[in-house]
Design a protein around this motif. Structure first.
Motif, PDB file in Angstrom:
ATOM      1  N   ARG A 114     -30.956 -44.109 142.418  1.00 33.76           N
ATOM      2  CA  ARG A 114     -32.112 -44.187 143.310  1.00 33.76           C
ATOM      3  C   ARG A 114     -33.026 -45.285 142.754  1.00 33.76           C
ATOM      4  NH1 ARG A 114     -33.022 -40.439 147.341  1.00 33.76           N
ATOM      5  NH2 ARG A 114     -35.211 -40.165 147.872  1.00 33.76           N
ATOM      6  N   ALA A 115     -32.719 -46.516 143.149  1.00 32.40           N
ATOM      7  CA  ALA A 115     -33.390 -47.679 142.544  1.00 32.40           C
ATOM      8  C   ALA A 115     -34.863 -47.723 142.929  1.00 32.40           C
ATOM      9  CB  ALA A 115     -32.697 -48.960 142.982  1.00 32.40           C
ATOM     10  N   VAL A 116     -35.167 -47.372 144.180  1.00 33.89           N
ATOM     11  CA  VAL A 116     -36.554 -47.285 144.638  1.00 33.89           C
ATOM     12  C   VAL A 116     -36.708 -45.905 145.271  1.00 33.89           C
ATOM     13  CG1 VAL A 116     -38.267 -48.238 146.226  1.00 33.89           C
ATOM     14  CG2 VAL A 116     -36.757 -49.775 144.963  1.00 33.89           C
TER      15      VAL A 116
ATOM     16  N   PRO B 104     -40.570 -52.301 133.679  1.00 37.37           N
ATOM     17  CA  PRO B 104     -39.502 -52.736 132.777  1.00 37.37           C
ATOM     18  C   PRO B 104     -38.248 -53.132 133.558  1.00 37.37           C
ATOM     19  CG  PRO B 104     -39.694 -50.361 132.744  1.00 37.37           C
ATOM     20  CD  PRO B 104     -40.820 -50.863 133.600  1.00 37.37           C
ATOM     21  N   ASN B 105     -37.253 -53.649 132.867  1.00 31.68           N
ATOM     22  CA  ASN B 105     -35.979 -53.980 133.505  1.00 31.68           C
ATOM     23  C   ASN B 105     -35.429 -52.758 134.209  1.00 31.68           C
ATOM     24  OD1 ASN B 105     -35.280 -55.987 130.758  1.00 31.68           O
ATOM     25  ND2 ASN B 105     -35.214 -56.730 132.844  1.00 31.68           N
ATOM     26  N   GLY B 106     -34.940 -52.969 135.423  1.00 31.37           N
ATOM     27  CA  GLY B 106     -34.284 -51.883 136.137  1.00 31.37           C
ATOM     28  C   GLY B 106     -35.251 -50.896 136.777  1.00 31.37           C
ATOM     29  N   ALA B 107     -36.555 -51.196 136.761  1.00 32.98           N
ATOM     30  CA  ALA B 107     -37.545 -50.254 137.314  1.00 32.98           C
ATOM     31  C   ALA B 107     -37.517 -50.202 138.832  1.00 32.98           C
ATOM     32  CB  ALA B 107     -38.944 -50.642 136.838  1.00 32.98           C
ATOM     33  N   GLY B 108     -37.012 -51.275 139.467  1.00 33.80           N
ATOM     34  CA  GLY B 108     -36.944 -51.295 140.927  1.00 33.80           C
ATOM     35  C   GLY B 108     -37.763 -52.404 141.564  1.00 33.80           C
ATOM     36  N   LYS B 109     -38.232 -53.368 140.769  1.00 29.16           N
ATOM     37  CA  LYS B 109     -39.090 -54.438 141.301  1.00 29.16           C
ATOM     38  C   LYS B 109     -38.331 -55.308 142.298  1.00 29.16           C
ATOM     39  CE  LYS B 109     -39.840 -56.184 137.227  1.00 29.16           C
ATOM     40  NZ  LYS B 109     -39.098 -55.256 136.361  1.00 29.16           N
ATOM     41  N   THR B 110     -37.204 -55.848 141.852  1.00 31.96           N
ATOM     42  CA  THR B 110     -36.456 -56.771 142.725  1.00 31.96           C
ATOM     43  C   THR B 110     -35.954 -56.046 143.958  1.00 31.96           C
ATOM     44  OG1 THR B 110     -35.838 -58.102 140.822  1.00 31.96           O
ATOM     45  CG2 THR B 110     -34.489 -58.361 142.795  1.00 31.96           C
ATOM     46  N   THR B 111     -35.509 -54.815 143.801  1.00 31.11           N
ATOM     47  CA  THR B 111     -34.999 -54.063 144.954  1.00 31.11           C
ATOM     48  C   THR B 111     -36.113 -53.855 145.981  1.00 31.11           C
ATOM     49  OG1 THR B 111     -33.447 -52.979 143.463  1.00 31.11           O
ATOM     50  CG2 THR B 111     -33.746 -51.978 145.625  1.00 31.11           C
ATOM     51  N   THR B 112     -37.320 -53.541 145.504  1.00 27.92           N
ATOM     52  CA  THR B 112     -38.459 -53.393 146.425  1.00 27.92           C
ATOM     53  C   THR B 112     -38.712 -54.716 147.148  1.00 27.92           C
ATOM     54  OG1 THR B 112     -39.447 -51.781 144.929  1.00 27.92           O
ATOM     55  CG2 THR B 112     -40.908 -52.758 146.574  1.00 27.92           C
TER      56      THR B 112
ATOM     57  N   THR C  34     -31.096 -46.459 147.713  1.00 25.24           N
ATOM     58  CA  THR C  34     -30.110 -45.881 146.792  1.00 25.24           C
ATOM     59  C   THR C  34     -28.876 -46.781 146.768  1.00 25.24           C
ATOM     60  OG1 THR C  34     -29.207 -44.520 148.550  1.00 25.24           O
ATOM     61  CG2 THR C  34     -30.823 -43.478 147.136  1.00 25.24           C
ATOM     62  N   PHE C  35     -28.258 -46.893 145.612  1.00 25.10           N
ATOM     63  CA  PHE C  35     -27.018 -47.646 145.454  1.00 25.10           C
ATOM     64  C   PHE C  35     -25.959 -46.685 144.943  1.00 25.10           C
ATOM     65  CE2 PHE C  35     -30.220 -50.980 144.446  1.00 25.10           C
ATOM     66  CZ  PHE C  35     -29.900 -51.862 145.460  1.00 25.10           C
ATOM     67  N   THR C  36     -24.729 -46.908 145.386  1.00 20.18           N
ATOM     68  CA  THR C  36     -23.631 -46.143 144.814  1.00 20.18           C
ATOM     69  C   THR C  36     -22.903 -47.051 143.850  1.00 20.18           C
ATOM     70  OG1 THR C  36     -23.443 -45.152 146.971  1.00 20.18           O
ATOM     71  CG2 THR C  36     -21.686 -44.662 145.421  1.00 20.18           C
ATOM     72  N   THR C  37     -22.731 -46.588 142.627  1.00 20.90           N
ATOM     73  CA  THR C  37     -22.035 -47.435 141.653  1.00 20.90           C
ATOM     74  C   THR C  37     -20.793 -46.713 141.157  1.00 20.90           C
ATOM     75  OG1 THR C  37     -23.212 -46.537 139.775  1.00 20.90           O
ATOM     76  CG2 THR C  37     -24.211 -48.436 140.847  1.00 20.90           C
ATOM     77  N   GLY C  38     -19.851 -47.474 140.648  1.00 25.29           N
ATOM     78  CA  GLY C  38     -18.615 -46.920 140.092  1.00 25.29           C
ATOM     79  C   GLY C  38     -17.679 -46.408 141.171  1.00 25.29           C
TER      80      GLY C  38
ATOM     81  N   THR D  62     -43.387 -59.644 137.603  1.00 25.41           N
ATOM     82  CA  THR D  62     -43.367 -60.315 136.307  1.00 25.41           C
ATOM     83  C   THR D  62     -43.096 -59.315 135.190  1.00 25.41           C
ATOM     84  OG1 THR D  62     -44.605 -61.711 134.790  1.00 25.41           O
ATOM     85  CG2 THR D  62     -45.891 -60.126 136.036  1.00 25.41           C
ATOM     86  N   HIS D  63     -42.563 -59.843 134.104  1.00 25.84           N
ATOM     87  CA  HIS D  63     -42.408 -59.046 132.888  1.00 25.84           C
ATOM     88  C   HIS D  63     -43.571 -59.292 131.948  1.00 25.84           C
ATOM     89  CE1 HIS D  63     -37.783 -58.695 133.080  1.00 25.84           C
ATOM     90  NE2 HIS D  63     -38.379 -57.676 133.618  1.00 25.84           N
ATOM     91  N   TYR D  64     -44.329 -60.351 132.235  1.00 27.61           N
ATOM     92  CA  TYR D  64     -45.353 -60.760 131.287  1.00 27.61           C
ATOM     93  C   TYR D  64     -46.687 -60.113 131.615  1.00 27.61           C
ATOM     94  CZ  TYR D  64     -41.931 -64.418 130.298  1.00 27.61           C
ATOM     95  OH  TYR D  64     -40.793 -65.100 129.988  1.00 27.61           O
TER      96      TYR D  64
ATOM     97  N   SER E 262     -37.015 -66.558 144.844  1.00 25.49           N
ATOM     98  CA  SER E 262     -36.253 -65.491 144.183  1.00 25.49           C
ATOM     99  C   SER E 262     -36.179 -65.740 142.685  1.00 25.49           C
ATOM    100  CB  SER E 262     -34.859 -65.402 144.781  1.00 25.49           C
ATOM    101  OG  SER E 262     -34.137 -66.547 144.403  1.00 25.49           O
ATOM    102  N   GLN E 263     -35.707 -64.693 141.987  1.00 27.51           N
ATOM    103  CA  GLN E 263     -35.649 -64.736 140.536  1.00 27.51           C
ATOM    104  C   GLN E 263     -34.716 -65.842 140.049  1.00 27.51           C
ATOM    105  OE1 GLN E 263     -34.042 -61.451 137.687  1.00 27.51           O
ATOM    106  NE2 GLN E 263     -35.685 -60.597 138.902  1.00 27.51           N
ATOM    107  N   ALA E 264     -33.550 -65.919 140.685  1.00 29.92           N
ATOM    108  CA  ALA E 264     -32.543 -66.861 140.219  1.00 29.92           C
ATOM    109  C   ALA E 264     -32.945 -68.290 140.558  1.00 29.92           C
ATOM    110  CB  ALA E 264     -31.213 -66.532 140.880  1.00 29.92           C
TER     111      ALA E 264
ATOM    112  N   GLU F 145     -21.747 -52.513 139.378  1.00 29.51           N
ATOM    113  CA  GLU F 145     -20.918 -52.890 140.503  1.00 29.51           C
ATOM    114  C   GLU F 145     -21.695 -52.799 141.812  1.00 29.51           C
ATOM    115  OE1 GLU F 145     -16.472 -51.635 141.865  1.00 29.51           O
ATOM    116  OE2 GLU F 145     -17.397 -50.770 140.099  1.00 29.51           O
ATOM    117  N   LEU F 146     -21.504 -53.757 142.668  1.00 23.10           N
ATOM    118  CA  LEU F 146     -22.236 -53.739 143.933  1.00 23.10           C
ATOM    119  C   LEU F 146     -21.409 -53.010 144.983  1.00 23.10           C
ATOM    120  CD1 LEU F 146     -23.461 -57.424 144.211  1.00 23.10           C
ATOM    121  CD2 LEU F 146     -24.452 -55.512 142.974  1.00 23.10           C
ATOM    122  N   ASP F 147     -21.877 -51.849 145.393  1.00 22.56           N
ATOM    123  CA  ASP F 147     -21.150 -51.110 146.413  1.00 22.56           C
ATOM    124  C   ASP F 147     -21.907 -51.058 147.731  1.00 22.56           C
ATOM    125  OD1 ASP F 147     -18.821 -50.546 145.352  1.00 22.56           O
ATOM    126  OD2 ASP F 147     -19.194 -48.426 144.929  1.00 22.56           O
TER     127      ASP F 147
END
Ligand SMILES: Nc1ncnc2c1ncn2[C@@H]1O[C@H](COP(=O)(O)OP(=O)(O)OP(=O)(O)O)[C@@H](O)[C@H]1O
Length: 336
Positions: free
Chosen positions: A22-24, A42-50, A9-13, A197-199, A87-89, A328-330
């Motif tokens: 609840r990202a994952v 899709p974007n924001g589904a929780g792939k990178t966080t997992t 879970t991430f806290t934002t704002g 992947t997105h593809y 990593s992605q970047a 925002e990264l909290d």
């Protein structure tokens, strides 16, 4: 690799705008040795966080995971040593020459200078980076840089490799080339590959098994073929010669198909194992004197699977949530 009830879970704002994401949300995984697994969503589904939890870059809020037999929280150093992570970047490269970057990276993992150099040259050759050892990464093409990222991720010969969107931003030829390298990781080195992947075509082509994540939850896990077989069936489109015979053709198709619909002189429906069913259908239509102008059979795609599982098309879902990076990264919570 195994995960049970993985949560992040991430806290934002701030203040009134504070909210919990609840990202994952309770992910279970069982990845076997030597498997290539495509992790889709899709974007924001929780792939990178997992992925970041499995690679020990982020401490799980709840749940457990073992990677190569090591616990991601208690034995994070051993996990890191035993995996490769691209990593992605991609890597942030200094002004150094590409070859030196790779050798330094290998030495970080405990290889001697000689071993890192030997292995670096081997990887440059395998990843078609010949002649680029002396080149600064900033002067390489996108595809070359991505292959250099992969060389860095493989320098210590990991048995499990995480690739986060390895081909995003590459042209079709560079993608096809990288697919070949990824397939060979498994066939030549027996490596386990966990790939986001997105593809859809990429996941379909490379993966032994597909996991689909949506809103932080795994919604499907099986081979691409089984997923397609389970949820959709082939789309059969009959074009009837005489408009007056459409209803009879629809009636015949309904015997072997789901959700039959008509559109002008076209009759469409989803047929499980069309290859087996179509000859009988054609015989029946012929016996009833119904002539066809055309018949088309479309194999189901992973997008059909995603649509059935989530009610959304993966292609549409992708455009909606580009906000992830802007949040925002909290709660970074990296394990040190
Ligand atoms: N550090 C963070 N702080 C706050 N929210 C975050 C953070 N990281 C991710 N999120 C949120 O968690 C959710 C999952 O993000 P994640 O990056 O894991 O998705 P993804 O499936 O990898 O997406 P993409 O395909 O865009 O990379 C998103 O709603 C995102 O906004």
């Amino acid at each position: 690799m195994q995960a049970r009830g993985l949560v992040q879970t991430f806290t934002t704002g701030r203040g009134k705008n504070k909210r919990e994401v609840r990202a994952v949300d309770g992910v279970d995984l069982d990845i076997h040795e030597g498997e290539v697994v495509g992790f889709l969503g899709p974007n924001g589904a929780g792939k990178t966080t997992t992925l970041r939890m499995l690679t020990t870059l982020l401490r799980p809020t709840a749940g457990t995971a073992t990677v190569n037999g090591y616990d991601v929280v208690r034995e994070s150093v051993m996990v890191r040593r035993s995996i490769g992570y691209v990593s992605q970047a991609g890597g942030t490269f200094s002004q150094a020459r590409a070859g030196d970057e790779v050798v330094d990276h290998g030495m970080l993992y405990g290889l001697s200078h000689a071993d890192a150099t030997r292995r670096g040259h081997e990887l440059f050759s395998r990843l078609q980076l010949d002649g680029l050892w002396e080149r600064q990464p900033k002067n390489m093409s996108g595809g070359q840089k991505r292959r250099l990222d992969i060389a860095m991720g493989l320098i210590h010969d990991p048995s499990l490799v995480f690739l986060d969107e390895p081909t995003t931003g590459l042209d079709p030829q560079a993608r096809a080339n990288l697919w070949d390298h990824i397939s060979r990781l498994r066939s030549e080195r027996g490596a386990t590959v966990f790939l986001t992947t997105h593809y859809l075509d990429e996941a379909d082509e490379l993966s032994d098994r597909i996991l689909i994540i949506d809103n932080g939850k795994i919604v499907a896990a099986d081979t691409a073929q089984n997923l397609k077989d389970q949820v959709s069936g082939d789309l059969v489109d009959l074009e009837v010669h005489m408009a007056a015979e459409v209803d009879i053709a629809a009636d015949r198709l309904r015997r072997i198909a789901n959700s039959v619909e008509t559109d002008g002189r076209h009759v469409r429906g989803r047929v499980r194992h069309a290859g087996r069913e179509i000859p009988g259908l054609l015989r029946e239509l012929d016996a009833s004197g119904i002539a066809l102008d055309s018949i088309e059979v479309l194999r189901p795609t992973l997008d059909d699977v995603f649509l059935t599982m989530t009610g959304r098309s993966l292609r549409d879902a992708q455009s909606g949530t580009e906000n992830a990076a802007l949040e925002e990264l909290d709660n970074e919570g990296a394990i040190r």
